[in-house]
Design an enzyme around this catalytic site. Structure first.
Site, short mmCIF file in Angstrom:
data_model
loop_
_atom_site.label_atom_id
_atom_site.label_comp_id
_atom_site.label_asym_id
_atom_site.label_seq_id
_atom_site.Cartn_x
_atom_site.Cartn_y
_atom_site.Cartn_z
N THR A 176 0.90 -1.15 0.00
CA THR A 176 0.00 0.00 0.00
C THR A 176 0.93 1.20 0.00
O THR A 176 2.10 1.07 0.34
CB THR A 176 -0.87 0.00 1.29
OG1 THR A 176 -1.94 -0.91 1.13
CG2 THR A 176 -1.47 1.36 1.61
N ARG A 204 -13.56 -7.38 -2.90
CA ARG A 204 -13.03 -7.19 -1.53
C ARG A 204 -12.49 -5.76 -1.37
O ARG A 204 -11.78 -5.26 -2.23
CB ARG A 204 -11.93 -8.21 -1.27
CG ARG A 204 -11.25 -8.07 0.11
CD ARG A 204 -10.03 -7.19 0.08
NE ARG A 204 -9.29 -7.22 1.34
CZ ARG A 204 -8.27 -6.41 1.63
NH1 ARG A 204 -7.86 -5.53 0.74
NH2 ARG A 204 -7.65 -6.49 2.78
N ASP A 207 -8.92 -1.76 4.30
CA ASP A 207 -9.03 -0.65 5.25
C ASP A 207 -8.67 0.71 4.64
O ASP A 207 -9.12 1.75 5.12
CB ASP A 207 -8.10 -0.89 6.44
CG ASP A 207 -6.64 -1.02 5.97
OD1 ASP A 207 -6.38 -1.80 5.03
OD2 ASP A 207 -5.77 -0.32 6.52
N GLY A 228 -1.15 -2.86 6.05
CA GLY A 228 -1.10 -4.16 6.72
C GLY A 228 -2.34 -4.97 6.43
O GLY A 228 -3.06 -4.67 5.46
N1 ASP Z 1 -4.08 -2.60 4.00
C1 ASP Z 1 -4.10 -2.99 2.60
C2 ASP Z 1 -5.37 -3.74 2.32
O1 ASP Z 1 -5.78 -4.52 3.13
C3 ASP Z 1 -2.94 -3.83 2.21
C4 ASP Z 1 -1.64 -3.44 2.81
O2 ASP Z 1 -1.45 -2.35 3.29
O3 ASP Z 1 -0.75 -4.27 2.82
O4 ASP Z 1 -5.92 -3.58 1.26
#
Ligand code: ASP
Length: 308
Positions: A176, A204, A207, A228
């Site tokens: 991200t 899907r 966050d 995350g």
């Molecule tokens: N938080 C992001 C998501 O769930 C992915 C990431 O930051 O690794 O889409």
């Protein structure tokens, strides 16, 4: 620190493990982070706004194919790319977000168009694309967004799933980009953009585009951009939880963000990190995994990039 600016950026908590990182790749990543930091600093040092600085920094991250957002976004399990982004202006707590979008070169500009040209906060589908088109933003074809590395990561992930051997390699699961800033007038802003998780189901949403989960800014407390395991960040309302601990319990940004990322996130089975800046310009960059691609610049005091 009144009158000075602060900026932090991240390219995701999905770093290559140390054993797979080469010196060349590490140098190229730090160079890319440095360029992005300079892009945001250029806005803030001209007395530009925090919201313009995070927009510029996230556009630069989206255009850089090594990060999972915009060009270089990961693939869904059926081989498409669906992007999420959000921006929040801490001055009046205005926000805009898009989810599951494909086409706009810079999803963060799409989120900003929602904030600035509609009465809504979060938009999806054709309606969101109509807003982006009306704002005159640039669209790109599939070949612009495609990267072989992300395609191969999807194939590896699907093969591991078929064989019942899915590992928890963070560089496959995470990624991200984001930026937070405090400008010289004391205003805060946050922006986050992502392709989500490799091999996610179509539809899907993580966050990142959810205000209060992966993205939040309020001049009274802090600006946060997270990265995350999106499902855990959604359940913990991570970004708003940090602001609430500051506002209601009198915690510092470092205490509040550290408590959520270093204690609660792991306890809930999640991994990742975030970047935050408070109203005085203090920056925090906690993570509970191997690393997080990150950069920070506190005017006249401290500047750097790091991975682990
Ligand atoms: N938080 C992001 C998501 O769930 C992915 C990431 O930051 O690794 O889409």
């Amino acid at each position: 620190m009144s009158g000075s600016f602060s900026l932090a950026i991240h390219g995701g908590a999905g770093v290559l493990t140390r054993s797979r990182m080469t010196p060349e790749r590490e140098a190229a990543t730090n160079d890319a982070l440095d360029r992005v930091l300079a892009t945001g600093e250029a806005v803030l040092s001209r007395d530009g706004s925090a919201v313009d600085a995070v927009t510029a920094a996230v556009c630069a991250l989206e255009d850089e194919p090594m990060f999972n957002a915009g060009r270089g976004a990961v693939f869904t399990r059926d081989g498409h790319q669906e992007m999420d982004a959000a921006i929040m202006d801490g001055r009046a707590c205005r926000a805009g977000a898009v989810a599951g979008l494909f086409g706009p070169q810079n999803p963060i500009l799409a989120a900003r168009a929602v904030m600035e040209t509609t009465d809504h906060v979060l938009m999806i589908g054709q309606g969101a694309l109509d807003v982006v088109r009306a704002a005159g933003l640039t669209f790109r074809e599939a070949d612009y967004f495609f990267t072989q590395g992300r395609w191969d990561a999807l194939q590896r992930t699907l093969k591991m799933e078929r064989e019942g051997a899915l590992d928890d390699d963070p560089s496959r699961r995470h990624g991200t980009v984001g930026a937070v800033a405090r400008d010289r007038s004391g205003a805060l802003a946050a922006a986050t953009s992502t392709g989500g998780m490799t091999a996610k189901r179509s539809g899907r949403i993580g966050d990142s585009p959810v205000i209060g989960a992966g993205t939040f800014a309020d001049d009274a407390t802090c600006a946060i951009s997270a990265t995350g395991d999106g499902e855990v960040y959604l359940r913990l309302c991570v970004a708003h939880e940090i602001a609430a601990r500051m506002r209601l319990a009198g915690q510092s940004l470092e205490q509040a963000a550290g408590g959520v990322i270093l204690t609660d996130l792991g306890a809930a089975g999640g991994s990742g990190g975030l970047i935050g800046v408070d109203r005085d310009g203090a920056v925090t960059l906690p993570f509970n995994c191997d690393g997080m691609y990150r950069g920070w610049s506190v005017e006249g005091q401290d500047r750097g990039t790091a991975i682990y």
